[in-house]
Design an enzyme around this catalytic site. Structure first.
Site, PDB file in Angstrom:
ATOM      1  N   GLU A   1       0.859  -1.189   0.000  1.00 17.59           N
ATOM      2  CA  GLU A   1       0.000   0.000   0.000  1.00 17.59           C
ATOM      3  C   GLU A   1       0.893   1.236   0.000  1.00 17.59           C
ATOM      4  OE1 GLU A   1      -3.687   1.543   2.246  1.00 17.59           O
ATOM      5  OE2 GLU A   1      -3.188  -0.449   3.015  1.00 17.59           O
TER       6      GLU A   1
ATOM      7  N   ASP B   1       8.724   5.408  -7.926  1.00 15.43           N
ATOM      8  CA  ASP B   1       7.387   5.981  -7.803  1.00 15.43           C
ATOM      9  C   ASP B   1       7.416   7.304  -8.543  1.00 15.43           C
ATOM     10  OD1 ASP B   1       4.740   5.569  -6.705  1.00 15.43           O
ATOM     11  OD2 ASP B   1       5.107   7.390  -5.559  1.00 15.43           O
TER      12      ASP B   1
ATOM     13  N   PHE C   1       2.309   7.073 -22.342  1.00 14.21           N
ATOM     14  CA  PHE C   1       1.165   6.606 -21.556  1.00 14.21           C
ATOM     15  C   PHE C   1       0.777   7.717 -20.582  1.00 14.21           C
ATOM     16  CE2 PHE C   1       2.971   5.825 -17.312  1.00 14.21           C
ATOM     17  CZ  PHE C   1       4.319   5.944 -17.596  1.00 14.21           C
TER      18      PHE C   1
END
Ligand code: IMP
Length: 201
Positions: free
Chosen positions: A40, A69, A150
């Protein structure tokens, strides 16, 4: 040395392999080791989330693990979508829905400054950590352009190139992107670490 990538993303694997193979570093997906850690992302920064993912996979495998990230930071939106880039507007939206929402939220906004940010963390079983961060500055376009890339690429406009990120070839994107910049910085740090650890003859 082998690094386990805390991701299922084949594209990320390819980009990392390309840069790190020059250092004799091999990168493998966690799934290649039969591991499926799904962490998470509760961190408040890109760096914290990268560390959470890498650390969990290092603990599970006992091997050095690497994670990244990333996301889009828009000044006029107070830094949104930021670490929530993949979830902007809720789980039901896809990439196109997310960038359309962002364009709507930017309607009439004169300050279009934004940047892609990528943080990398690599956790080693001895407790040491290597980190890197890469940034790519741009502006939020008025409308989507291009078919490549993307995510938010079609609305991420690069004024100097007069093109959107989605109008670049993969190689052009890699040469200037936040992820490319973070990976190149990380590769330098890995090379320095390897040199330090080499026993003197
Ligand atoms: P993650 O780091 O792979 O979880 O990416 C988070 C989200 O940030 C993605 O789902 C995209 O929405 C956005 N993002 C990250 N990197 C890029 C990029 O290079 N182009 C476009 N969107 C990106």
């Amino acid at each position: 040395m082998t690094l386990v990538l805390a991701s299922q993303n084949q594209k990320k694997l390819g980009e990392m392999q390309e840069i790190l193979s020059h250092l004799g570093v091999e990168v493998v997906l966690q799934s290649a080791l039969g591991v499926h850690v799904d962490v998470e992302e509760t961190g408040q920064t890109f760096a914290e989330n990268a560390w959470l993912k890498a650390h969990a996979v290092m603990q599970e495998t006992g091997q050095p693990a690497i994670a990244d990230d990333s996301g889009l930071v828009v000044d006029a939106l107070g830094g949104a979508p930021g670490i929530y880039s993949a979830r902007y507007g809720g789980e039901d939206l896809d990439d196109v829905g997310r960038y359309r929402l962002l364009l709507r939220n930017m309607e009439g906004e004169a300050n279009r400054a934004c940047r892609f940010v990528c943080a990398i963390a690599c956790c080693f079983p001895d407790g040491s950590v290597l980190t890197a961060e890469g940034i790519c500055e741009g502006v939020v376009g008025d409308a989507p352009r291009g078919e490549g890339g993307f995510g938010y690429d079609p609305i991420f406009f690069l004024p100097e190139l007069e093109r959107s990120m989605a109008e670049l070839t993969p190689m052009e994107k890699h040469n200037i992107s936040h992820r490319g910049n973070a990976l190149r910085q990380f590769a330098q740090k890995m090379a320095a670490r390897a040199a330090e650890m080499k026993p003197e003859r």
